[in-house]
Design a protein around this motif. Structure first.
Motif, mmCIF file in Angstrom:
data_model
loop_
_atom_site.group_PDB
_atom_site.id
_atom_site.type_symbol
_atom_site.label_atom_id
_atom_site.label_comp_id
_atom_site.label_asym_id
_atom_site.label_seq_id
_atom_site.Cartn_x
_atom_site.Cartn_y
_atom_site.Cartn_z
ATOM 1 N N ASN A 25 0.807 -1.223 0.000
ATOM 2 C CA ASN A 25 0.000 0.000 0.000
ATOM 3 C C ASN A 25 0.835 1.267 0.000
ATOM 4 N N LEU A 26 2.138 1.146 -0.122
ATOM 5 C CA LEU A 26 2.996 2.314 -0.027
ATOM 6 C C LEU A 26 2.677 3.349 -1.104
ATOM 7 N N GLY A 27 2.476 2.925 -2.345
ATOM 8 C CA GLY A 27 2.135 3.862 -3.417
ATOM 9 C C GLY A 27 0.850 4.612 -3.118
ATOM 10 N N ARG A 28 -0.149 3.897 -2.660
ATOM 11 C CA ARG A 28 -1.430 4.521 -2.301
ATOM 12 C C ARG A 28 -1.251 5.503 -1.158
ATOM 13 N N ASN A 29 -0.485 5.100 -0.155
ATOM 14 C CA ASN A 29 -0.281 5.965 1.005
ATOM 15 C C ASN A 29 0.472 7.238 0.632
ATOM 16 N N LEU A 30 1.484 7.110 -0.217
ATOM 17 C CA LEU A 30 2.213 8.289 -0.672
ATOM 18 C C LEU A 30 1.319 9.184 -1.529
ATOM 19 N N ALA A 31 0.520 8.580 -2.384
ATOM 20 C CA ALA A 31 -0.365 9.340 -3.273
ATOM 21 C C ALA A 31 -1.465 10.063 -2.506
ATOM 22 N N ALA A 32 -1.793 9.583 -1.328
ATOM 23 C CA ALA A 32 -2.840 10.230 -0.536
ATOM 24 C C ALA A 32 -2.478 11.664 -0.189
ATOM 25 N N THR A 33 -1.196 11.970 -0.159
ATOM 26 C CA THR A 33 -0.777 13.341 0.164
ATOM 27 C C THR A 33 -1.128 14.321 -0.960
ATOM 28 N N CYS A 34 -1.469 13.812 -2.115
ATOM 29 C CA CYS A 34 -1.796 14.657 -3.267
ATOM 30 C C CYS A 34 -3.279 15.043 -3.296
ATOM 31 N N CYS A 37 -5.014 18.784 -3.274
ATOM 32 C CA CYS A 37 -5.076 19.596 -4.492
ATOM 33 C C CYS A 37 -5.665 18.844 -5.676
ATOM 34 N N HIS A 38 -5.306 17.571 -5.809
ATOM 35 C CA HIS A 38 -5.666 16.818 -7.010
ATOM 36 C C HIS A 38 -6.851 15.882 -6.814
ATOM 37 N N GLY A 39 -7.485 15.936 -5.658
ATOM 38 C CA GLY A 39 -8.677 15.133 -5.400
ATOM 39 C C GLY A 39 -8.358 13.724 -4.931
ATOM 40 N N LYS A 43 -8.607 12.225 -8.644
ATOM 41 C CA LYS A 43 -9.772 12.671 -9.424
ATOM 42 C C LYS A 43 -10.128 14.091 -8.986
ATOM 43 N N ALA A 44 -9.584 15.052 -9.704
ATOM 44 C CA ALA A 44 -9.777 16.456 -9.356
ATOM 45 C C ALA A 44 -11.230 16.875 -9.556
ATOM 46 N N VAL A 45 -11.662 17.840 -8.773
ATOM 47 C CA VAL A 45 -13.004 18.398 -8.903
ATOM 48 C C VAL A 45 -13.061 19.186 -10.211
ATOM 49 N N PRO A 46 -14.017 18.878 -11.081
ATOM 50 C CA PRO A 46 -14.118 19.615 -12.340
ATOM 51 C C PRO A 46 -14.267 21.116 -12.103
ATOM 52 N N GLY A 47 -13.530 21.892 -12.863
ATOM 53 C CA GLY A 47 -13.594 23.338 -12.765
ATOM 54 C C GLY A 47 -12.755 23.938 -11.656
ATOM 55 N N ALA A 48 -12.038 23.097 -10.906
ATOM 56 C CA ALA A 48 -11.246 23.601 -9.783
ATOM 57 C C ALA A 48 -9.874 24.108 -10.228
ATOM 58 N N GLY A 49 -9.517 23.859 -11.479
ATOM 59 C CA GLY A 49 -8.245 24.357 -11.989
ATOM 60 C C GLY A 49 -7.054 23.458 -11.725
ATOM 61 N N MET A 50 -7.289 22.272 -11.189
ATOM 62 C CA MET A 50 -6.205 21.320 -10.944
ATOM 63 C C MET A 50 -6.310 20.174 -11.932
ATOM 64 N N ASP A 51 -5.153 19.656 -12.319
ATOM 65 C CA ASP A 51 -5.134 18.494 -13.206
ATOM 66 C C ASP A 51 -5.580 17.252 -12.458
ATOM 67 N N SER A 52 -6.383 16.415 -13.127
ATOM 68 C CA SER A 52 -6.672 15.091 -12.600
ATOM 69 C C SER A 52 -5.462 14.218 -12.894
ATOM 70 N N LEU A 53 -5.106 13.385 -11.950
ATOM 71 C CA LEU A 53 -3.963 12.495 -12.124
ATOM 72 C C LEU A 53 -4.408 11.074 -12.428
ATOM 73 N N ILE A 77 4.070 25.386 -6.072
ATOM 74 C CA ILE A 77 4.485 24.564 -4.933
ATOM 75 C C ILE A 77 4.980 23.176 -5.329
ATOM 76 N N MET A 78 4.616 22.677 -6.496
ATOM 77 C CA MET A 78 4.980 21.308 -6.872
ATOM 78 C C MET A 78 6.482 21.084 -6.929
ATOM 79 N N HIS A 79 7.249 22.095 -7.263
ATOM 80 C CA HIS A 79 8.701 21.905 -7.303
ATOM 81 C C HIS A 79 9.238 21.628 -5.902
ATOM 82 N N GLN A 80 8.622 22.202 -4.890
ATOM 83 C CA GLN A 80 9.044 21.950 -3.510
ATOM 84 C C GLN A 80 8.565 20.585 -3.034
ATOM 85 N N ILE A 81 7.338 20.249 -3.345
ATOM 86 C CA ILE A 81 6.777 18.968 -2.913
ATOM 87 C C ILE A 81 7.533 17.809 -3.548
#
Length: 101
Positions: A25-34, A37-39, A43-53, A77-81
């Protein structure tokens, strides 16, 4: 004594990398930090201005992350993250999002 310290450090590093590989579950756990911003599950909220991954190809996601990490792609901020993750962790994150539908 110095040799013993070096051997102990090498063993700890090997154990840490094995622990990462052993966690399915490591990939899922790491991805949860996204999610902020990215939903949830990328799955980003439509119209929120963020890319869906979710569903993006792993190669495309890895390239974007590498570009953020190197500074080639401007970001607020993505360059820092992205710098906070190892290349192996970024690969796990990209793999997780690529598998989402």
């Amino acid at each position: 004594m110095k040799k013993l310290t070096q051997v102990a450090a090498a063993c700890l590093l090997a154990a840490a990398s094995t622990a990462h590989a052993a966690d399915p579950n490591l990939g899922r756990n790491l991805a949860a930090t996204c999610a902020n911003c990215h939903g949830t599950n990328g799955k980003a909220v439509p119209g929120a201005g963020m890319d869906s991954l979710a569903g993006e190809s792993k190669a495309k996601l890895l390239q974007k992350l590498a570009d953020f990490k190197s500074g080639d792609k401007p970001a607020s901020i993505m360059h820092q993250i992205s710098k906070g993750y190892s290349d192996e962790q970024l690969a796990l994150i990209a793999e997780y999002f690529a598998a989402q539908k």
